[in-house]
Design a protein around this motif. Structure first.
Motif, mmCIF file in Angstrom:
data_model
loop_
_atom_site.group_PDB
_atom_site.id
_atom_site.type_symbol
_atom_site.label_atom_id
_atom_site.label_comp_id
_atom_site.label_asym_id
_atom_site.label_seq_id
_atom_site.Cartn_x
_atom_site.Cartn_y
_atom_site.Cartn_z
ATOM 1 N N ILE A 11 63.641 74.731 60.775
ATOM 2 C CA ILE A 11 62.472 74.620 59.897
ATOM 3 C C ILE A 11 62.843 75.075 58.490
ATOM 4 O O ILE A 11 62.503 74.415 57.501
ATOM 5 N N LEU A 12 63.567 76.180 58.378
ATOM 6 C CA LEU A 12 63.997 76.659 57.061
ATOM 7 C C LEU A 12 64.861 75.627 56.347
ATOM 8 O O LEU A 12 64.687 75.373 55.155
ATOM 9 N N GLU A 13 65.781 75.020 57.077
ATOM 10 C CA GLU A 13 66.661 74.019 56.471
ATOM 11 C C GLU A 13 65.867 72.823 55.959
ATOM 12 O O GLU A 13 66.072 72.357 54.838
ATOM 13 N N ALA A 14 64.935 72.327 56.770
ATOM 14 C CA ALA A 14 64.140 71.169 56.371
ATOM 15 C C ALA A 14 63.248 71.495 55.173
ATOM 16 O O ALA A 14 63.116 70.689 54.247
ATOM 17 N N LEU A 15 62.633 72.673 55.168
ATOM 18 C CA LEU A 15 61.772 73.063 54.052
ATOM 19 C C LEU A 15 62.577 73.270 52.771
ATOM 20 O O LEU A 15 62.130 72.922 51.677
ATOM 21 N N ALA A 16 63.779 73.836 52.897
ATOM 22 C CA ALA A 16 64.620 74.053 51.725
ATOM 23 C C ALA A 16 65.031 72.731 51.079
ATOM 24 O O ALA A 16 65.208 72.651 49.867
ATOM 25 N N GLY A 17 65.174 71.691 51.887
ATOM 26 C CA GLY A 17 65.553 70.378 51.367
ATOM 27 C C GLY A 17 64.379 69.540 50.909
ATOM 28 O O GLY A 17 64.563 68.498 50.283
ATOM 29 N N ALA A 18 63.172 69.981 51.202
ATOM 30 C CA ALA A 18 61.969 69.234 50.818
ATOM 31 C C ALA A 18 61.501 69.701 49.447
ATOM 32 O O ALA A 18 61.537 70.885 49.137
ATOM 33 N N GLY A 19 61.056 68.790 48.649
ATOM 34 C CA GLY A 19 60.557 69.137 47.327
ATOM 35 C C GLY A 19 59.095 68.783 47.178
ATOM 36 O O GLY A 19 58.404 68.445 48.145
ATOM 37 N N HIS A 20 58.635 68.851 45.935
ATOM 38 C CA HIS A 20 57.245 68.537 45.628
ATOM 39 C C HIS A 20 56.897 67.128 46.107
ATOM 40 O O HIS A 20 57.618 66.181 45.836
ATOM 41 N N GLY A 21 55.827 67.017 46.864
ATOM 42 C CA GLY A 21 55.393 65.723 47.378
ATOM 43 C C GLY A 21 55.910 65.399 48.766
ATOM 44 O O GLY A 21 55.440 64.456 49.398
ATOM 45 N N ALA A 22 56.877 66.165 49.248
ATOM 46 C CA ALA A 22 57.366 65.945 50.611
ATOM 47 C C ALA A 22 56.262 66.334 51.594
ATOM 48 O O ALA A 22 55.382 67.137 51.277
ATOM 49 N N PRO A 67 54.158 76.286 49.160
ATOM 50 C CA PRO A 67 52.854 75.941 48.581
ATOM 51 C C PRO A 67 52.377 74.606 49.140
ATOM 52 O O PRO A 67 53.172 73.683 49.333
ATOM 53 N N VAL A 68 51.102 74.497 49.428
ATOM 54 C CA VAL A 68 50.529 73.251 49.943
ATOM 55 C C VAL A 68 49.587 72.674 48.897
ATOM 56 O O VAL A 68 48.668 73.341 48.433
ATOM 57 N N GLU A 69 49.852 71.434 48.533
ATOM 58 C CA GLU A 69 49.075 70.735 47.509
ATOM 59 C C GLU A 69 47.838 70.062 48.096
ATOM 60 O O GLU A 69 46.765 70.072 47.496
ATOM 61 N N SER A 70 48.007 69.465 49.271
ATOM 62 C CA SER A 70 46.909 68.760 49.930
ATOM 63 C C SER A 70 47.266 68.576 51.400
ATOM 64 O O SER A 70 48.390 68.872 51.816
ATOM 65 N N THR A 133 51.122 68.185 52.406
ATOM 66 C CA THR A 133 51.923 67.745 51.274
ATOM 67 C C THR A 133 52.323 68.989 50.501
ATOM 68 O O THR A 133 51.457 69.785 50.105
ATOM 69 N N ILE A 134 53.621 69.164 50.318
ATOM 70 C CA ILE A 134 54.132 70.350 49.636
ATOM 71 C C ILE A 134 53.841 70.259 48.148
ATOM 72 O O ILE A 134 54.042 69.218 47.519
ATOM 73 N N GLY A 135 53.379 71.370 47.600
ATOM 74 C CA GLY A 135 53.078 71.455 46.179
ATOM 75 C C GLY A 135 54.231 72.066 45.410
ATOM 76 O O GLY A 135 55.378 72.043 45.848
ATOM 77 N N VAL A 136 53.891 72.636 44.265
ATOM 78 C CA VAL A 136 54.905 73.282 43.437
ATOM 79 C C VAL A 136 54.699 74.787 43.452
ATOM 80 O O VAL A 136 53.587 75.275 43.607
ATOM 81 N N ARG A 137 55.770 75.479 43.279
ATOM 82 C CA ARG A 137 55.721 76.937 43.269
ATOM 83 C C ARG A 137 55.226 77.401 41.907
ATOM 84 O O ARG A 137 55.722 76.942 40.873
ATOM 85 N N ALA A 138 54.250 78.285 41.915
ATOM 86 C CA ALA A 138 53.719 78.806 40.656
ATOM 87 C C ALA A 138 54.788 79.660 39.974
ATOM 88 O O ALA A 138 55.519 80.403 40.628
ATOM 89 N N GLY A 140 56.732 82.494 38.326
ATOM 90 C CA GLY A 140 56.665 83.950 38.434
ATOM 91 C C GLY A 140 56.203 84.479 39.779
ATOM 92 O O GLY A 140 55.940 85.652 39.923
ATOM 93 N N THR A 141 56.110 83.626 40.788
ATOM 94 C CA THR A 141 55.694 84.101 42.109
ATOM 95 C C THR A 141 56.869 84.090 43.077
ATOM 96 O O THR A 141 57.738 83.227 43.003
ATOM 97 N N LEU A 142 56.850 85.031 43.972
ATOM 98 C CA LEU A 142 57.874 85.075 45.013
ATOM 99 C C LEU A 142 57.404 84.373 46.269
ATOM 100 O O LEU A 142 58.184 83.827 47.014
ATOM 101 N N THR A 143 56.114 84.419 46.541
ATOM 102 C CA THR A 143 55.559 83.754 47.711
ATOM 103 C C THR A 143 54.367 82.914 47.270
ATOM 104 O O THR A 143 53.678 83.245 46.308
ATOM 105 N N PRO A 144 54.081 81.811 47.984
ATOM 106 C CA PRO A 144 52.996 80.934 47.579
ATOM 107 C C PRO A 144 51.605 81.514 47.773
ATOM 108 O O PRO A 144 50.690 81.147 47.089
ATOM 109 N N ARG A 145 51.438 82.430 48.724
ATOM 110 C CA ARG A 145 50.107 83.028 48.955
ATOM 111 C C ARG A 145 50.253 84.475 49.257
ATOM 112 O O ARG A 145 51.115 84.955 49.846
#
Length: 145
Positions: A11-22, A67-70, A133-138, A140-145
């Protein structure tokens, strides 16, 4: 050693390779992951025993990792009540929009070339499927929530 609570290497590998919109599919135990996913997506099976791990539990961990966009949820045919899982997802994902799709529209969306990861759970609830749908990281944040 990782500091995140998410430790699953696949899961970590797949998420690390996924970008905005994945997209990331969280599937219940009834979902046809072998045929209703993008063939390039990584499929991770967490369905050890029926009911042992549900979509909501996986969602809670992912929300602290990306981060989750939608999101999109699968809904039953018109006239049938909305499953309780969908209200859970809306509450956890707010303020991100959650779109409803019928079963075959959901399958079509999950076959998108943007699907980076499918996590098959042992959730025994019907219509407990969720497509994020993955969003963008804000900044200056270390974690999305």
């Amino acid at each position: 050693m990782l500091l995140t609570e998410l430790l699953h290497p696949g899961i970590l590998e797949a998420l690390a390779g996924a970008g905005h919109g994945a997209r990331v599919l969280l599937a219940d135990g009834h979902y046809p992951a072998g045929t209703a996913t993008c063939e390039r997506a990584r499929i991770v099976h967490l369905n050890l025993r029926p009911g042992l791990l549900d979509v909501t539990t996986v969602l809670d961990v992912l929300l602290r990792a990306v981060p989750v966009e939608s999101a999109q949820v699968m809904v039953p045919p018109a006239g049938e009540p909305e499953p309780p899982a969908i209200a859970e997802y809306r509450a956890r994902l707010a303020p991100a929009p959650v779109e409803t799709l019928d079963r075959f529209a959901f399958y079509y969306a999950a076959r998108s070339p943007d699907l980076a990861l499918a996590i098959v759970t042992a959730d025994i609830r019907t219509y407990a499927n969720l497509l994020l749908t993955i969003g963008v990281r804000a900044e200056g944040t270390l974690t999305p929530r």
